[in-house]
Design an enzyme around this catalytic site. Structure first.
Site, PDB file in Angstrom:
ATOM      1  NE  ARG A 114      -3.920   0.592   1.925  1.00  0.00           N
ATOM      2  CZ  ARG A 114      -5.149   0.728   2.433  1.00  0.00           C
ATOM      3  NH1 ARG A 114      -5.358   1.535   3.447  1.00  0.00           N
ATOM      4  NH2 ARG A 114      -6.169   0.064   1.935  1.00  0.00           N
ATOM      5  CG  HIS A 141      -8.508   0.026  -2.866  1.00  0.00           C
ATOM      6  ND1 HIS A 141      -7.734  -1.048  -2.499  1.00  0.00           N
ATOM      7  CD2 HIS A 141      -9.166   0.411  -1.736  1.00  0.00           C
ATOM      8  CE1 HIS A 141      -7.903  -1.286  -1.213  1.00  0.00           C
ATOM      9  NE2 HIS A 141      -8.765  -0.424  -0.736  1.00  0.00           N
ATOM     10  CD  GLN A 144     -13.048  -1.516  -0.908  1.00  0.00           C
ATOM     11  OE1 GLN A 144     -12.246  -1.401  -0.022  1.00  0.00           O
ATOM     12  NE2 GLN A 144     -14.282  -1.935  -0.700  1.00  0.00           N
ATOM     13  CG  ASP A 235     -13.441   6.593  -1.185  1.00  0.00           C
ATOM     14  OD1 ASP A 235     -13.320   6.490   0.060  1.00  0.00           O
ATOM     15  OD2 ASP A 235     -12.460   6.551  -1.960  1.00  0.00           O
ATOM     16  CB  CYS A 275     -14.218   1.536   0.027  1.00  0.00           C
ATOM     17  SG  CYS A 275     -13.819   3.292   0.118  1.00  0.00           S
ATOM     18  NE  ARG A 303     -10.900  -5.137   0.431  1.00  0.00           N
ATOM     19  CZ  ARG A 303     -10.028  -4.192   0.822  1.00  0.00           C
ATOM     20  NH1 ARG A 303     -10.468  -3.130   1.470  1.00  0.00           N
ATOM     21  NH2 ARG A 303      -8.752  -4.278   0.529  1.00  0.00           N
TER      22      ARG A 303
HETATM   23  N1  NVA Z   1      -9.911   6.919  -1.529  1.00  0.00           N
HETATM   24  C1  NVA Z   1      -9.573   6.471  -0.204  1.00  0.00           C
HETATM   25  C2  NVA Z   1      -9.830   4.991  -0.066  1.00  0.00           C
HETATM   26  C3  NVA Z   1      -9.565   4.441   1.306  1.00  0.00           C
HETATM   27  C4  NVA Z   1      -9.825   2.968   1.366  1.00  0.00           C
HETATM   28  C5  NVA Z   1      -8.114   6.787   0.076  1.00  0.00           C
HETATM   29  O1  NVA Z   1      -7.278   6.614  -0.827  1.00  0.00           O
HETATM   30  O2  NVA Z   1      -7.799   7.224   1.183  1.00  0.00           O
HETATM   31  N1   CP Z   2     -11.407   0.061   2.390  1.00  0.00           N
HETATM   32  C1   CP Z   2     -10.133  -0.024   2.825  1.00  0.00           C
HETATM   33  O1   CP Z   2      -9.205  -0.263   2.059  1.00  0.00           O
HETATM   34  O2   CP Z   2      -9.999   0.145   4.151  1.00  0.00           O
HETATM   35  P1   CP Z   2      -8.613   0.291   4.924  1.00  0.00           P
HETATM   36  O3   CP Z   2      -8.009   1.605   4.512  1.00  0.00           O
HETATM   37  O4   CP Z   2      -8.994   0.238   6.374  1.00  0.00           O
HETATM   38  O5   CP Z   2      -7.727  -0.853   4.546  1.00  0.00           O
END
Ligand code: NVA
Ligand code: CP
Length: 318
Positions: A114, A141, A144, A235, A275, A303
């Protein structure tokens, strides 16, 4: 049942050893098969033991769902995970990625990363000799999206011809929904404020995958996007790394809040997806998130099942 299991195995056996950096790394056939495997694993119809394999987690951003679902998925497959966050490894002190990726490849069997830039993820994949999984970048993602469409499939039985509307920022989550939706023949409508539309490359790629099987649309009107949809998704307005834009985005996105009034434009059997983490009162009202149409906690659970299927495929456990 044996036939379905053989069908799934033949569709995804070629994923062994491959990376999963983008939703577009899978074919349509493979995406459908992974959802089928995820649902077999979830129901207990299928059990897979990979033997003692190890997943390395390199997360430079916070995570609850992705981290824990990967840890539990690996445990259920008979393996284990090691936490390789930059704060606790030499990465945080400047050890080059190309050395880190090669060393970790000698200890681990698969890696989930990540980070911010997709290019950094691609660099891990280039240097590693084990499969690398996108656990979220600024661009995509993809894990997801697998869980999201699994949730829709559970609700409606078949995905083909259904419409998912995404209201909010046209970034990582929206991008993977567009590509994965196209692979699964789902119509995807993304509504964003002007200037926050999805990337043109992702739009072109999604449309080329969709062909005549589904429609991928980008709009600036949430009402038009939600009209008649089977799933309405949102989101956060400020993603991780954009915290300093929180205040300005609250102004820009104020007409893109998922409210009961907006949701009433959707199909009468429509479901609410997010999400998570969610900011109640910003991108979604608490009423909708907690309401009867919400499937956000099933979606979060999925997930685990989707990633268990993905890990089994990449590690050749079928
Ligand atoms: N768009 C959000 C998704 C979190 C799961 C982010 O990148 O923070
Ligand atoms: N939806 C998602 O990816 O959640 P986290 O950021 O908690 O992993």
């Amino acid at each position: 049942m044996a036939n379905t299991q053989m069908g799934v195995a033949s569709a995804i056996s070629c994923l062994k050893g491959r990376d999963f950096l983008s939703s577009s790394d899978l074919s349509s056939h493979q995406t459908f098969a992974l959802l089928e495997l995820a649902s077999q694993l979830k129901s207990g119809q299928r059990r897979i033991d990979l033997g003692n394999r190890v997943l390395g987690l390199i997360f430079t951003k916070a995570s609850t769902r992705t981290r824990v679902s990967f840890q539990v998925a690996m445990t259920r497959l008979g393996g284990q995970t090691v936490d390789l966050n930059p704060q606790v490894t030499q990465l945080g002190r400047g050890e080059p990625l190309q050395d880190t990726a090669r060393v970790l490849s000698r200890f681990c069997d698969v890696m989930a990363v990540r980070t911010f830039a997709q290019k950094e993820l691609e660099d891990y994949a280039y240097w590693a000799t084990i499969p690398v999984i996108n656990a979220l970048t600024d661009l995509e993602h993809p894990c997801q999206a697998l869980a999201d469409f699994l949730t829709m499939q559970e609700e409606f039985g078949s995905l083909e011809g259904q419409t998912l509307s995404y209201i909010g920022d046209g970034n990582n989550v929206a991008h993977s929904l567009m590509i994965c939706g196209a692979l699964l023949k789902v119509n995807v409508r993304v509504a964003t404020p002007k200037g926050f539309e999805p990337s043109v490359d992702v739009l072109n790629k999604s449309r080329s995958i969709a062909g005549n099987s589904s429609k991928i649309e980008v709009l600036n009107d949430p009402l038009e996007a939600v009209n008649g949809a089977q799933a309405v998704y949102t989101d956060v307005w400020a993603s991780m790394g954009q915290e300093q834009e929180q205040e300005s985005r609250e102004m820009i996105f104020r007409d893109f809040c998922l409210t009961k009034d907006l949701f009433e434009m959707a199909d009468s059997k429509a479901i609410v997806l997010h999400c998570l983490p969610a900011h109640r009162g910003e991108e979604i009202t608490s009423e909708l998130l907690e309401g009867d149409s919400s499937r956000v906690f099933d979606q979060a659970e999925n997930r685990l099942h989707a990633q268990q299927a993905l890990l089994a495929a990449l590690l050749g456990g079928l």
